[in-house]
Design a protein around this motif. Structure first.
Motif, PDB file in Angstrom:
ATOM      1  N   GLY A  17       2.991   9.039  -5.584  1.00 33.43           N
ATOM      2  CA  GLY A  17       4.134   9.947  -5.537  1.00 33.43           C
ATOM      3  C   GLY A  17       3.771  11.408  -5.429  1.00 33.43           C
ATOM      4  O   GLY A  17       4.492  12.277  -5.937  1.00 33.43           O
ATOM      5  N   VAL A  18       2.653  11.709  -4.751  1.00 31.53           N
ATOM      6  CA  VAL A  18       2.224  13.103  -4.582  1.00 31.53           C
ATOM      7  C   VAL A  18       2.141  13.439  -3.097  1.00 31.53           C
ATOM      8  O   VAL A  18       1.998  12.553  -2.244  1.00 31.53           O
ATOM      9  CB  VAL A  18       0.869  13.380  -5.263  1.00 31.53           C
ATOM     10  N   ARG A  19       2.228  14.727  -2.800  1.00 28.27           N
ATOM     11  CA  ARG A  19       2.146  15.184  -1.416  1.00 28.27           C
ATOM     12  C   ARG A  19       0.779  14.866  -0.821  1.00 28.27           C
ATOM     13  O   ARG A  19       0.671  14.456   0.342  1.00 28.27           O
ATOM     14  CB  ARG A  19       2.412  16.689  -1.377  1.00 28.27           C
ATOM     15  N   ALA A  20      -0.262  15.073  -1.590  1.00 30.16           N
ATOM     16  CA  ALA A  20      -1.631  14.789  -1.158  1.00 30.16           C
ATOM     17  C   ALA A  20      -2.469  14.520  -2.401  1.00 30.16           C
ATOM     18  O   ALA A  20      -2.085  14.905  -3.516  1.00 30.16           O
ATOM     19  CB  ALA A  20      -2.208  15.959  -0.369  1.00 30.16           C
ATOM     20  N   LEU A  21      -3.626  13.885  -2.227  1.00 28.10           N
ATOM     21  CA  LEU A  21      -4.441  13.526  -3.385  1.00 28.10           C
ATOM     22  C   LEU A  21      -4.947  14.745  -4.136  1.00 28.10           C
ATOM     23  O   LEU A  21      -5.318  14.644  -5.299  1.00 28.10           O
ATOM     24  CB  LEU A  21      -5.610  12.646  -2.946  1.00 28.10           C
ATOM     25  N   ARG A  22      -4.930  15.880  -3.504  1.00 26.38           N
ATOM     26  CA  ARG A  22      -5.269  17.135  -4.176  1.00 26.38           C
ATOM     27  C   ARG A  22      -4.378  17.348  -5.408  1.00 26.38           C
ATOM     28  O   ARG A  22      -4.758  18.019  -6.371  1.00 26.38           O
ATOM     29  CB  ARG A  22      -5.111  18.266  -3.172  1.00 26.38           C
ATOM     30  N   VAL A  49     -10.455  12.801  -5.964  1.00 23.70           N
ATOM     31  CA  VAL A  49     -10.119  13.556  -7.184  1.00 23.70           C
ATOM     32  C   VAL A  49     -11.384  14.073  -7.857  1.00 23.70           C
ATOM     33  O   VAL A  49     -11.449  15.238  -8.287  1.00 23.70           O
ATOM     34  CB  VAL A  49      -9.276  12.692  -8.142  1.00 23.70           C
ATOM     35  N   THR A  50     -12.411  13.236  -7.949  1.00 27.71           N
ATOM     36  CA  THR A  50     -13.653  13.696  -8.589  1.00 27.71           C
ATOM     37  C   THR A  50     -14.382  14.704  -7.718  1.00 27.71           C
ATOM     38  O   THR A  50     -15.021  15.630  -8.236  1.00 27.71           O
ATOM     39  CB  THR A  50     -14.587  12.514  -8.924  1.00 27.71           C
ATOM     40  N   GLU A  51     -14.288  14.568  -6.404  1.00 27.90           N
ATOM     41  CA  GLU A  51     -14.966  15.510  -5.511  1.00 27.90           C
ATOM     42  C   GLU A  51     -14.328  16.896  -5.596  1.00 27.90           C
ATOM     43  O   GLU A  51     -15.048  17.915  -5.620  1.00 27.90           O
ATOM     44  CB  GLU A  51     -14.936  14.990  -4.075  1.00 27.90           C
ATOM     45  N   LEU A 110     -13.108  27.240   0.001  1.00 27.47           N
ATOM     46  CA  LEU A 110     -11.889  27.216   0.812  1.00 27.47           C
ATOM     47  C   LEU A 110     -10.910  26.198   0.248  1.00 27.47           C
ATOM     48  O   LEU A 110     -11.266  25.036   0.035  1.00 27.47           O
ATOM     49  CB  LEU A 110     -12.220  26.853   2.263  1.00 27.47           C
ATOM     50  N   ASP A 111      -9.698  26.658  -0.013  1.00 29.28           N
ATOM     51  CA  ASP A 111      -8.591  25.776  -0.364  1.00 29.28           C
ATOM     52  C   ASP A 111      -7.936  25.388   0.957  1.00 29.28           C
ATOM     53  O   ASP A 111      -7.310  26.227   1.606  1.00 29.28           O
ATOM     54  CB  ASP A 111      -7.606  26.503  -1.280  1.00 29.28           C
ATOM     55  N   GLY A 156     -17.837  18.957  -1.329  1.00 27.91           N
ATOM     56  CA  GLY A 156     -16.440  18.837  -0.920  1.00 27.91           C
ATOM     57  C   GLY A 156     -16.312  18.045   0.361  1.00 27.91           C
ATOM     58  O   GLY A 156     -15.998  18.591   1.412  1.00 27.91           O
ATOM     59  N   GLU A 157     -16.549  16.733   0.270  1.00 26.33           N
ATOM     60  CA  GLU A 157     -16.575  15.901   1.473  1.00 26.33           C
ATOM     61  C   GLU A 157     -15.328  15.029   1.567  1.00 26.33           C
ATOM     62  O   GLU A 157     -14.971  14.344   0.607  1.00 26.33           O
ATOM     63  CB  GLU A 157     -17.822  15.019   1.455  1.00 26.33           C
ATOM     64  N   HIS A 158     -14.688  15.067   2.725  1.00 23.65           N
ATOM     65  CA  HIS A 158     -13.461  14.310   3.021  1.00 23.65           C
ATOM     66  C   HIS A 158     -12.285  14.772   2.150  1.00 23.65           C
ATOM     67  O   HIS A 158     -11.264  14.095   2.084  1.00 23.65           O
ATOM     68  CB  HIS A 158     -13.685  12.800   2.872  1.00 23.65           C
ATOM     69  N   THR A 159     -12.427  15.905   1.531  1.00 21.27           N
ATOM     70  CA  THR A 159     -11.320  16.484   0.760  1.00 21.27           C
ATOM     71  C   THR A 159     -10.394  17.304   1.638  1.00 21.27           C
ATOM     72  O   THR A 159      -9.238  17.552   1.269  1.00 21.27           O
ATOM     73  CB  THR A 159     -11.870  17.389  -0.357  1.00 21.27           C
ATOM     74  N   ASP A 160     -10.861  17.722   2.821  1.00 16.44           N
ATOM     75  CA  ASP A 160     -10.075  18.677   3.607  1.00 16.44           C
ATOM     76  C   ASP A 160      -8.755  18.088   4.088  1.00 16.44           C
ATOM     77  O   ASP A 160      -7.720  18.756   4.044  1.00 16.44           O
ATOM     78  CB  ASP A 160     -10.884  19.254   4.771  1.00 16.44           C
ATOM     79  N   TYR A 161      -8.748  16.835   4.517  1.00 13.90           N
ATOM     80  CA  TYR A 161      -7.483  16.256   4.979  1.00 13.90           C
ATOM     81  C   TYR A 161      -6.644  15.706   3.819  1.00 13.90           C
ATOM     82  O   TYR A 161      -5.605  15.102   4.036  1.00 13.90           O
ATOM     83  CB  TYR A 161      -7.717  15.172   6.043  1.00 13.90           C
ATOM     84  N   ASN A 162      -7.107  15.976   2.602  1.00 13.83           N
ATOM     85  CA  ASN A 162      -6.324  15.677   1.406  1.00 13.83           C
ATOM     86  C   ASN A 162      -5.860  16.959   0.710  1.00 13.83           C
ATOM     87  O   ASN A 162      -5.566  16.963  -0.484  1.00 13.83           O
ATOM     88  CB  ASN A 162      -7.150  14.824   0.441  1.00 13.83           C
ATOM     89  N   ASP A 163      -5.812  18.064   1.473  1.00 11.78           N
ATOM     90  CA  ASP A 163      -5.380  19.376   0.981  1.00 11.78           C
ATOM     91  C   ASP A 163      -6.287  19.893  -0.136  1.00 11.78           C
ATOM     92  O   ASP A 163      -5.859  20.670  -0.985  1.00 11.78           O
ATOM     93  CB  ASP A 163      -3.929  19.332   0.457  1.00 11.78           C
ATOM     94  N   GLY A 164      -7.542  19.451  -0.136  1.00 11.44           N
ATOM     95  CA  GLY A 164      -8.423  19.761  -1.253  1.00 11.44           C
ATOM     96  C   GLY A 164      -9.331  20.949  -1.032  1.00 11.44           C
ATOM     97  O   GLY A 164      -9.075  21.833  -0.208  1.00 11.44           O
TER      98      GLY A 164
END
Length: 388
Positions: A243-248, A276-278, A191-192, A36-44
């Protein structure tokens, strides 16, 4: 440094610096991110685990509004500050991190006064293992107890993030501080990062005769300066375009359509594909660990590295060599971990293969003329806690 040894060493050092015994001693761990790398600032989604390496804080409250800070690993003696005069200090010294905790707590209206603090740490600095978050959370937990604040671990993590963002000036996400505050022994932490829901995921390495190695490349390339901001801005641009709030919010099942919409922006398209794949890989790793099939996460780790290397473009020659060599030498899976352009890789290996894989990586670095790597075992360990 085991807990008993840490208590003795830190208490003696506190007494040597301040001339009295501390009221208590607290510890917070470094972390390694399993997936889960660099997903955190994408609400992931992220899945870190706490390391056995800790920052230990010995502390006592002071009634006079003075904050005194001392580290066994830093030169310069005692740093003395007045808590009423604390102001955000980007690019400050190590002391900005604990000072930022006091500032963040007081900014939040919490009744925190002065303190004497001494720190000892076994968390490798500069290795992408969150030595700063360990320092912050150990401080926050000490002050929480000294001043009877009654804050739960997640609130302490958020205050620590606030300190690092607003006081120190580092735009980090919430993962590192949450890992330091909330991890439990024998588990990885799912963690979400959007709603901060979390769950402990069993990660029984010893029971399956596996080991998780950390390969600290001992390098940090200047190329990484500014790259974080560029990647983050690119992800935000992708979210707006889709058109999404975040890439999550881009479903994995609809990734192809999303990428088609970004055909004219290949750099953004690649960033979107990684995020998305991460996120999907994090969910897959959780599913396999829940099923007790730890070996099955290996290919997901390796796929995650390929995505960070090719789509996010934040790997480097040392990280690629560590991962490629480890997998070729029989590792179950491997990937870079952390922000990129240096730092560390994680390698999942059979216990019986750990020595051979370590030797292969070390030899490969020597043959390439790289700085010798530091390789150690990471056992999923406990989060922040009071020792005495």
């Amino acid at each position: 440094m085991h807990d008993h040894e840490a208590v003795t060493r830190t208490a003696e050092a506190f007494h040597a610096v301040y001339g009295t015994a501390p009221t208590g001693i607290w510890a917070a761990p470094g972390r390694v991110n399993l997936i889960g790398e660099h997903t955190d600032y994408n609400d992931g989604f992220v899945m870190p685990l706490a390391l056995p390496h800790t920052t230990v804080a010995a502390a006592s409250a002071r009634p006079d509004g003075v904050l005194r800070l001392h580290s066994g690993g830093a030169d310069g003696g005692v740093v003395e500050l007045l808590i009423d005069e604390l102001r955000p200090a980007p690019a400050g010294t190590w002391a900005a991190y604990p000072a930022g905790i006091v500032w963040a707590m007081r900014e939040a209206g919490l009744p925190v006064g002065g303190a004497d603090l001494h720190y000892e740490s076994t968390v490798p600095a500069g290795a992408g293992l969150s030595s700063s978050a360990a320092l912050e959370v150990a401080t926050a937990l000490a002050l929480n107890d000294l001043y009877g604040l009654g804050l739960d671990p997640q609130r302490l993590a958020r205050l620590a993030q606030r300190a690092e963002n607003a006081f120190v000036g580092v735009p980090c996400g919430i993962m590192d501080q949450t890992a330091a505050a909330c991890c439990t022994d024998g588990h990885a932490l799912f963690l979400d990062t959007r709603d901060l829901t979390r769950r402990q995921v069993p990660f029984d390495l010893a029971g399956e005769r596996l080991q998780l190695l950390v390969v600290d490349t001992c390098v940090k390339h200047e190329l990484g300066d500014g790259a974080y901001a560029q990647r983050r801005a690119g992800c935000e641009r992708g979210a707006r375009a889709l058109g999404v709030r975040a890439l999550r919010d881009v479903p994995y099942a609809h990734l192809s359509e999303a990428l088609d919409k970004l055909a004219d922006e290949p750099v953004v398209r690649d960033l979107v594909r990684h995020i998305v794949t991460e996120n999907h890989r994090v969910e897959e790793v959780m599913s396999r660990l829940d099923a007790g099939d730890t070996r099955a996460i290996g290919p997901l780790l390796t796929a995650g590295h390929a995505s960070l290397r090719d789509d996010f473009k934040i790997s480097c020659a040392e990280l690629d060599l560590a991962v490629d060599t480890a997998v070729a030498a029989g590792a179950v899976g491997a990937r870079m971990t952390g922000g990129g352009f240096g730092g560390s890789a994680v390698v999942l290996v059979e216990e019986a293969d750990a020595k051979a894989v370590t030797t292969a990586v070390t030899d490969a670095f020597a043959a390439a003329g790289f700085v010798p790597p530091r390789v150690f075992t990471a056992a999923p360990s406990a989060g922040a806690r009071r020792l005495v």
